[in-house]
Design a protein around this motif. Structure first.
Motif, mmCIF file in Angstrom:
data_model
loop_
_atom_site.group_PDB
_atom_site.id
_atom_site.type_symbol
_atom_site.label_atom_id
_atom_site.label_comp_id
_atom_site.label_asym_id
_atom_site.label_seq_id
_atom_site.Cartn_x
_atom_site.Cartn_y
_atom_site.Cartn_z
ATOM 1 N N GLU A 85 0.843 -1.194 0.000
ATOM 2 C CA GLU A 85 0.000 0.000 0.000
ATOM 3 C C GLU A 85 0.877 1.243 0.000
ATOM 4 O O GLU A 85 1.877 1.320 0.722
ATOM 5 C CB GLU A 85 -0.915 0.017 1.228
ATOM 6 C CG GLU A 85 -1.878 1.188 1.250
ATOM 7 C CD GLU A 85 -2.836 1.139 2.415
ATOM 8 O OE1 GLU A 85 -2.689 1.985 3.332
ATOM 9 O OE2 GLU A 85 -3.715 0.269 2.422
ATOM 10 N N PHE A 86 0.506 2.213 -0.822
ATOM 11 C CA PHE A 86 1.226 3.489 -0.900
ATOM 12 C C PHE A 86 0.193 4.586 -1.108
ATOM 13 O O PHE A 86 -0.636 4.496 -2.022
ATOM 14 C CB PHE A 86 2.226 3.471 -2.061
ATOM 15 C CG PHE A 86 2.997 4.753 -2.236
ATOM 16 C CD1 PHE A 86 4.128 4.999 -1.484
ATOM 17 C CD2 PHE A 86 2.583 5.720 -3.143
ATOM 18 C CE1 PHE A 86 4.843 6.191 -1.637
ATOM 19 C CE2 PHE A 86 3.291 6.908 -3.303
ATOM 20 C CZ PHE A 86 4.417 7.140 -2.548
ATOM 21 N N TRP A 87 0.232 5.609 -0.264
ATOM 22 C CA TRP A 87 -0.728 6.715 -0.333
ATOM 23 C C TRP A 87 -2.169 6.177 -0.304
ATOM 24 O O TRP A 87 -3.068 6.689 -0.954
ATOM 25 C CB TRP A 87 -0.492 7.543 -1.591
ATOM 26 C CG TRP A 87 -1.046 8.943 -1.534
ATOM 27 C CD1 TRP A 87 -2.217 9.394 -2.080
ATOM 28 C CD2 TRP A 87 -0.452 10.085 -0.896
ATOM 29 N NE1 TRP A 87 -2.389 10.728 -1.831
ATOM 30 C CE2 TRP A 87 -1.327 11.187 -1.111
ATOM 31 C CE3 TRP A 87 0.718 10.301 -0.172
ATOM 32 C CZ2 TRP A 87 -1.058 12.469 -0.616
ATOM 33 C CZ3 TRP A 87 0.992 11.571 0.311
ATOM 34 C CH2 TRP A 87 0.109 12.631 0.082
ATOM 35 N N GLY A 88 -2.358 5.094 0.435
ATOM 36 C CA GLY A 88 -3.679 4.489 0.543
ATOM 37 C C GLY A 88 -4.087 3.653 -0.646
ATOM 38 O O GLY A 88 -5.223 3.157 -0.689
ATOM 39 N N LEU A 89 -3.184 3.454 -1.607
ATOM 40 C CA LEU A 89 -3.492 2.704 -2.830
ATOM 41 C C LEU A 89 -2.795 1.350 -2.800
ATOM 42 O O LEU A 89 -1.596 1.282 -2.530
ATOM 43 C CB LEU A 89 -3.029 3.472 -4.066
ATOM 44 C CG LEU A 89 -3.528 4.905 -4.241
ATOM 45 C CD1 LEU A 89 -2.848 5.548 -5.440
ATOM 46 C CD2 LEU A 89 -5.044 4.943 -4.384
ATOM 47 N N PRO A 90 -3.498 0.259 -3.098
ATOM 48 C CA PRO A 90 -2.836 -1.049 -3.189
ATOM 49 C C PRO A 90 -2.104 -1.173 -4.520
ATOM 50 O O PRO A 90 -2.693 -0.995 -5.584
ATOM 51 C CB PRO A 90 -4.008 -2.039 -3.111
ATOM 52 C CG PRO A 90 -5.177 -1.282 -3.677
ATOM 53 C CD PRO A 90 -4.965 0.169 -3.304
ATOM 54 N N LEU A 91 -0.824 -1.491 -4.453
ATOM 55 C CA LEU A 91 0.000 -1.569 -5.657
ATOM 56 C C LEU A 91 0.606 -2.955 -5.812
ATOM 57 O O LEU A 91 1.142 -3.514 -4.847
ATOM 58 C CB LEU A 91 1.132 -0.542 -5.605
ATOM 59 C CG LEU A 91 0.738 0.935 -5.549
ATOM 60 C CD1 LEU A 91 1.987 1.785 -5.370
ATOM 61 C CD2 LEU A 91 -0.021 1.357 -6.795
ATOM 62 N N GLN A 92 0.517 -3.503 -7.017
ATOM 63 C CA GLN A 92 1.255 -4.720 -7.336
ATOM 64 C C GLN A 92 2.747 -4.401 -7.422
ATOM 65 O O GLN A 92 3.133 -3.295 -7.800
ATOM 66 C CB GLN A 92 0.798 -5.286 -8.680
ATOM 67 C CG GLN A 92 -0.636 -5.729 -8.761
ATOM 68 C CD GLN A 92 -0.958 -6.270 -10.136
ATOM 69 O OE1 GLN A 92 -0.143 -6.970 -10.753
ATOM 70 N NE2 GLN A 92 -2.150 -5.959 -10.630
ATOM 71 N N LEU A 93 3.564 -5.390 -7.108
ATOM 72 C CA LEU A 93 5.012 -5.266 -7.239
ATOM 73 C C LEU A 93 5.520 -6.321 -8.207
ATOM 74 O O LEU A 93 4.813 -7.268 -8.537
ATOM 75 C CB LEU A 93 5.699 -5.453 -5.884
ATOM 76 C CG LEU A 93 5.259 -4.531 -4.751
ATOM 77 C CD1 LEU A 93 6.003 -4.897 -3.473
ATOM 78 C CD2 LEU A 93 5.488 -3.079 -5.108
#
Length: 293
Positions: A85-93
């Protein structure tokens, strides 16, 4: 030990795992245990609490043990789960992207401040240099519904990850991703340019934490002998693409803020905003503005 969790209650498994992580000198044993138990069982953190008394199945135990071994071998939780999670956003890596960290949110905050204090733009145009997972660009687009953005990266694999994140977040219609060195494939004028470039000194790479050294892509970490190679390359190129009144916001490493500001000033940017600090009070993001014509 592949079946050591089987038959335990969810709560007992969590406590057992916490103890193993403490013995293994994991920095955040309780949090990591809760997250990995939840992931192995397909539960969010609230679900882990609600299911505290139910037994762990053999399949869940095997999955959890795999996660545990990987974590004890230094793989970060975000890599194990392939998301952050970054800035409240779920991000794939992916293997081609950094794990986005809270420090980088200072760049988003400073960039928003600079953009909102600059010349009015009906549809702000943004570039994220070395976009990786797309973290900075997508955070900005989530806050700026009229903005359009481009993320650049030399890694096609990273750009595939960023594109997937844009799609999953419903931002694909306002985000484009371009494979190039810094901004070499771009033209035109942009209102905001951001970047978290590689800034670790080459000699310091081997001393980084295992979670970083062995799992983040080297090209996204190594900033050359003094850690400043990427700044020297990208700042003058970025300034040429800025619209009059546009802003450049960059993440910086420890003790690099003043040097990066000097490079910005030498490239013709004005420096009126103080650096944005991280939670430890360390200057982490700096910004400059191109004078209006």
């Amino acid at each position: 030990m592949t079946d050591c969790f089987a038959g335990q209650t969810v709560e007992a498994a969590r406590r057992s795992l916490t103890a193993r992580f403490k013995s293994g000198k994991i920095d955040s044993p309780e949090l990591d245990a809760r997250i990995l138990v939840g992931a192995a069982l397909g539960l969010d953190l609230t679900g882990v609490i609600a299911a505290a008394t139910r037994p762990v199945t053999a399949a869940e135990a095997a999955r959890l043990e795999d996660f545990v071994c990987r974590r004890l071998n230094g793989e970060p939780v975000a890599r194990i789960l392939n998301c952050k999670e970054f800035w409240g956003l779920p991000l794939q890596l992916s293997a081609a992207t950094l794990v986005p960290r809270p420090d980088t949110e200072t760049v988003v905050a400073l960039a928003l401040q600079m953009l909102r204090a600059g010349p009015d733009a009906d549809r702000p145009r943004i570039v994220d240099i070395g976009t990786g997972s797309g973290a900075i660009l997508l955070a900005l687009l989530s806050e700026l519904p009229d903005a359009m953005g481009v993320g650049t990266d030399i890694s096609a694999a990273a750009l595939r990850t960023a594109s997937a994140n844009a799609r999953d977040l419903g931002l694909a219609g306002r985000a484009a991703f371009v494979a190039c060195d810094y901004v070499s494939a771009l033209s035109g004028a942009f209102d905001l340019i951001v970047s978290n470039p590689p800034y670790i000194r080459s000699a310091e790479i081997n001393g980084l934490a295992t979670e970083v050294r062995d799992h983040d892509p080297l090209g996204a970490l190594d900033g050359g002998r003094d850690g400043m190679d990427a700044y020297r390359a990208l700042i003058p190129r970025a300034v040429r693409l800025l619209a009059p009144g546009g802003a450049l916001a960059l993440e910086v490493g420890l003790d690099q803020g003043a040097d990066v500001e000097q490079l910005m000033a030498a490239a013709g940017l004005t420096l009126r905003e103080p650096p944005r600090t991280d939670l430890a009070g360390i200057p982490r993001a700096v910004a400059g503005r191109k004078l209006p014509s």
